[in-house]
Enzyme design. Sequence first.
Site, PDB file in Angstrom:
ATOM      1  N   ASP A  49     -25.239  13.448   7.409  1.00 22.25           N
ATOM      2  CA  ASP A  49     -24.495  12.971   8.576  1.00 22.25           C
ATOM      3  C   ASP A  49     -24.809  13.836   9.800  1.00 22.25           C
ATOM      4  OD1 ASP A  49     -23.130  15.207   7.663  1.00 22.25           O
ATOM      5  OD2 ASP A  49     -21.136  14.360   8.002  1.00 22.25           O
ATOM      6  N   SER A  50     -25.579  14.922   9.614  1.00 22.42           N
ATOM      7  CA  SER A  50     -26.130  15.657  10.754  1.00 22.42           C
ATOM      8  C   SER A  50     -26.966  14.737  11.632  1.00 22.42           C
ATOM      9  CB  SER A  50     -26.966  16.840  10.263  1.00 22.42           C
ATOM     10  OG  SER A  50     -27.911  16.430   9.293  1.00 22.42           O
ATOM     11  N   ASP A  88     -25.082  11.295   2.608  1.00 17.67           N
ATOM     12  CA  ASP A  88     -23.757  11.808   2.971  1.00 17.67           C
ATOM     13  C   ASP A  88     -22.780  10.668   3.184  1.00 17.67           C
ATOM     14  OD1 ASP A  88     -23.699  14.590   2.974  1.00 17.67           O
ATOM     15  OD2 ASP A  88     -24.218  14.789   5.104  1.00 17.67           O
ATOM     16  N   LYS A 118     -23.110  12.429  -1.315  1.00 17.78           N
ATOM     17  CA  LYS A 118     -22.546  13.762  -1.118  1.00 17.78           C
ATOM     18  C   LYS A 118     -21.287  13.620  -0.267  1.00 17.78           C
ATOM     19  CE  LYS A 118     -24.593  17.050   1.547  1.00 17.78           C
ATOM     20  NZ  LYS A 118     -23.554  17.258   2.592  1.00 17.78           N
ATOM     21  N   GLU A 120     -17.824  16.109   1.358  1.00 15.44           N
ATOM     22  CA  GLU A 120     -17.361  17.461   1.666  1.00 15.44           C
ATOM     23  C   GLU A 120     -15.966  17.704   1.088  1.00 15.44           C
ATOM     24  OE1 GLU A 120     -17.594  18.189   5.894  1.00 15.44           O
ATOM     25  OE2 GLU A 120     -19.719  17.647   5.989  1.00 15.44           O
ATOM     26  N   GLU A 186     -22.424  26.036   1.895  1.00 18.60           N
ATOM     27  CA  GLU A 186     -22.841  26.226   3.288  1.00 18.60           C
ATOM     28  C   GLU A 186     -22.133  27.412   3.920  1.00 18.60           C
ATOM     29  OE1 GLU A 186     -22.995  22.733   5.769  1.00 18.60           O
ATOM     30  OE2 GLU A 186     -23.264  23.908   7.596  1.00 18.60           O
TER      31      GLU A 186
HETATM   32  N1  LIG Z   1     -29.154  20.583  13.674  1.00 16.04           N
HETATM   33  C1  LIG Z   1     -28.172  20.728  12.789  1.00 16.04           C
HETATM   34  N2  LIG Z   1     -28.304  21.660  11.827  1.00 16.04           N
HETATM   35  C2  LIG Z   1     -27.324  21.853  10.912  1.00 16.04           C
HETATM   36  O1  LIG Z   1     -27.492  22.717  10.031  1.00 16.04           O
HETATM   37  C3  LIG Z   1     -26.168  21.023  10.978  1.00 16.04           C
HETATM   38  C4  LIG Z   1     -26.092  20.054  11.998  1.00 16.04           C
HETATM   39  N3  LIG Z   1     -27.086  19.942  12.899  1.00 16.04           N
HETATM   40  N4  LIG Z   1     -25.034  19.221  12.105  1.00 16.04           N
HETATM   41  C5  LIG Z   1     -24.068  19.163  11.033  1.00 16.04           C
HETATM   42  C6  LIG Z   1     -23.838  20.485  10.484  1.00 16.04           C
HETATM   43  C7  LIG Z   1     -23.201  21.443  11.445  1.00 16.04           C
HETATM   44  N5  LIG Z   1     -23.682  22.719  10.972  1.00 16.04           N
HETATM   45  C8  LIG Z   1     -23.674  23.859  11.743  1.00 16.04           C
HETATM   46  C9  LIG Z   1     -23.524  23.776  13.117  1.00 16.04           C
HETATM   47  C10 LIG Z   1     -23.561  24.892  13.917  1.00 16.04           C
HETATM   48  C11 LIG Z   1     -23.728  26.105  13.357  1.00 16.04           C
HETATM   49  C12 LIG Z   1     -23.763  27.261  14.290  1.00 16.04           C
HETATM   50  O2  LIG Z   1     -23.945  27.130  15.483  1.00 16.04           O
HETATM   51  N6  LIG Z   1     -23.622  28.439  13.829  1.00 16.04           N
HETATM   52  C13 LIG Z   1     -23.738  29.608  14.661  1.00 16.04           C
HETATM   53  C14 LIG Z   1     -22.421  30.290  14.931  1.00 16.04           C
HETATM   54  C15 LIG Z   1     -21.316  29.360  15.336  1.00 16.04           C
HETATM   55  C16 LIG Z   1     -19.918  30.017  15.251  1.00 16.04           C
HETATM   56  O3  LIG Z   1     -19.785  31.139  14.716  1.00 16.04           O
HETATM   57  O4  LIG Z   1     -18.962  29.378  15.686  1.00 16.04           O
HETATM   58  C17 LIG Z   1     -24.639  30.585  13.923  1.00 16.04           C
HETATM   59  O5  LIG Z   1     -25.208  31.455  14.580  1.00 16.04           O
HETATM   60  O6  LIG Z   1     -24.797  30.459  12.680  1.00 16.04           O
HETATM   61  C18 LIG Z   1     -23.863  26.211  11.967  1.00 16.04           C
HETATM   62  C19 LIG Z   1     -23.848  25.085  11.174  1.00 16.04           C
HETATM   63  C20 LIG Z   1     -24.617  22.513   9.882  1.00 16.04           C
HETATM   64  N7  LIG Z   1     -25.077  21.170  10.091  1.00 16.04           N
HETATM   65  C1  LIG Z   2     -26.747  20.460   6.271  1.00 19.38           C
HETATM   66  C2  LIG Z   2     -26.611  19.472   5.149  1.00 19.38           C
HETATM   67  C3  LIG Z   2     -26.137  20.104   3.891  1.00 19.38           C
HETATM   68  C4  LIG Z   2     -25.729  18.316   5.555  1.00 19.38           C
HETATM   69  O1  LIG Z   2     -24.675  18.073   5.046  1.00 19.38           O
HETATM   70  C5  LIG Z   2     -26.206  17.460   6.661  1.00 19.38           C
HETATM   71  O2  LIG Z   2     -27.370  17.579   7.101  1.00 19.38           O
HETATM   72  O3  LIG Z   2     -25.427  16.596   7.083  1.00 19.38           O
HETATM   73 MG   LIG Z   3     -23.549  16.601   6.092  1.00 19.29          MG
END
Ligand SMILES: Nc1nc(=O)c2c([nH]1)NC[C@@H]1CN(c3ccc(C(=O)N[C@@H](CCC(=O)O)C(=O)O)cc3)CN21
Ligand SMILES: CC(C)C(=O)C(=O)O
Ligand SMILES: [Mg+2]
Length: 274
Positions: A49-50, A88, A118, A120, A186
């Site tokens: 769903d990303s 998803d 899948k 959540e 995750e």
């Molecule tokens: N492009 C993309 N990659 C992903 O892995 C992803 C998506 N989109 N969309 C759905 C979810 C959202 N996820 C995410 C989205 C943002 C962060 C992120 O920005 N993390 C930052 C810190 C953010 C914080 O602490 O609030 C990091 O540095 O890890 C991590 C996972 C994983 N998934």
């Molecule tokens: C990051 C993976 C595990 C996911 O759920 C997604 O891409 O939506």
């Molecule tokens: Mg997902």
Amino acid sequence: MSATAKKRALLPDDIRAAKGGTPLVSLTAYTTPMAQMMDAHCDFVLVGDSVGMVLHGLPSTLGVTMEMMILHGQAVARGLSSAMMVIDMPFGSYEESPQQAFRNAARLMAETGAGAVKLEGGTQMAETIAFLTERGIPVMAHIGLTPQSINTLGGYKVQGRGAARDAALADADAVANAGAFAVVLEKIPASLADDITARLAIPTIGIGASAGCDGQILVVDDMLGLFTAFKAKFVKRYAHLGDDGEAAIAAYAADVRARQFPASEHIFGDEAPT
Ligand SMILES: Nc1nc(=O)c2c([nH]1)NC[C@@H]1CN(c3ccc(C(=O)N[C@@H](CCC(=O)O)C(=O)O)cc3)CN21
Ligand SMILES: CC(C)C(=O)C(=O)O
Ligand SMILES: [Mg+2]
């Protein structure tokens, strides 16, 4: 699991059997050409769903619909022959009741040909996971950072640290006991991911978890450097296709403005070639 020796599409039981062996390889895909690129190299491909954030510019995954998942799932299915396809369940399509989850999971499987869904959630989704698996729908679970709960989690933060560790272990036990054939972990501490991997009989698939997980997954546009709106710490960029693509577009624009494109090999004469 060897990515080259496969003669038929992998099944959830093949994924389950990979526990403790060569790490499982997985990426997301949303389109036929991306699925074709990874089919020979991945054990399973996730229609995540990303897709909403990566391809549609949505601010979160909450706006993703069943219709979007089905269209992208159908596109991915056309590009796969050996990797298993997991899809998803979008936000709002399964949380209300096991019955709602079954109805929408069955539609996703029937209309896309996915081998598994899948969803959540941990302990709160255990009843639903059991309901689906008992009725023929293989379920991959997803615990730790669950992006569909961004509004209650308060950000894409590391989950399961400190006092939250026991709840994460309980979530892992609950989804495995409910019948999930694998579980995505995750953005949790590596030591917690290693503990979960050691205590569960099903494979753990890490994203921001640990190299000790039974497999790894990334969003393909992240690892190709195509999605650059943000980069989580867990992302490793193996290419910079966004930069390469913009440079190519700039070169095309300059050629057009200089009348360097199209060149003689791109245009047609008055007579058909003999
Ligand atoms: N492009 C993309 N990659 C992903 O892995 C992803 C998506 N989109 N969309 C759905 C979810 C959202 N996820 C995410 C989205 C943002 C962060 C992120 O920005 N993390 C930052 C810190 C953010 C914080 O602490 O609030 C990091 O540095 O890890 C991590 C996972 C994983 N998934
Ligand atoms: C990051 C993976 C595990 C996911 O759920 C997604 O891409 O939506
Ligand atoms: Mg997902």
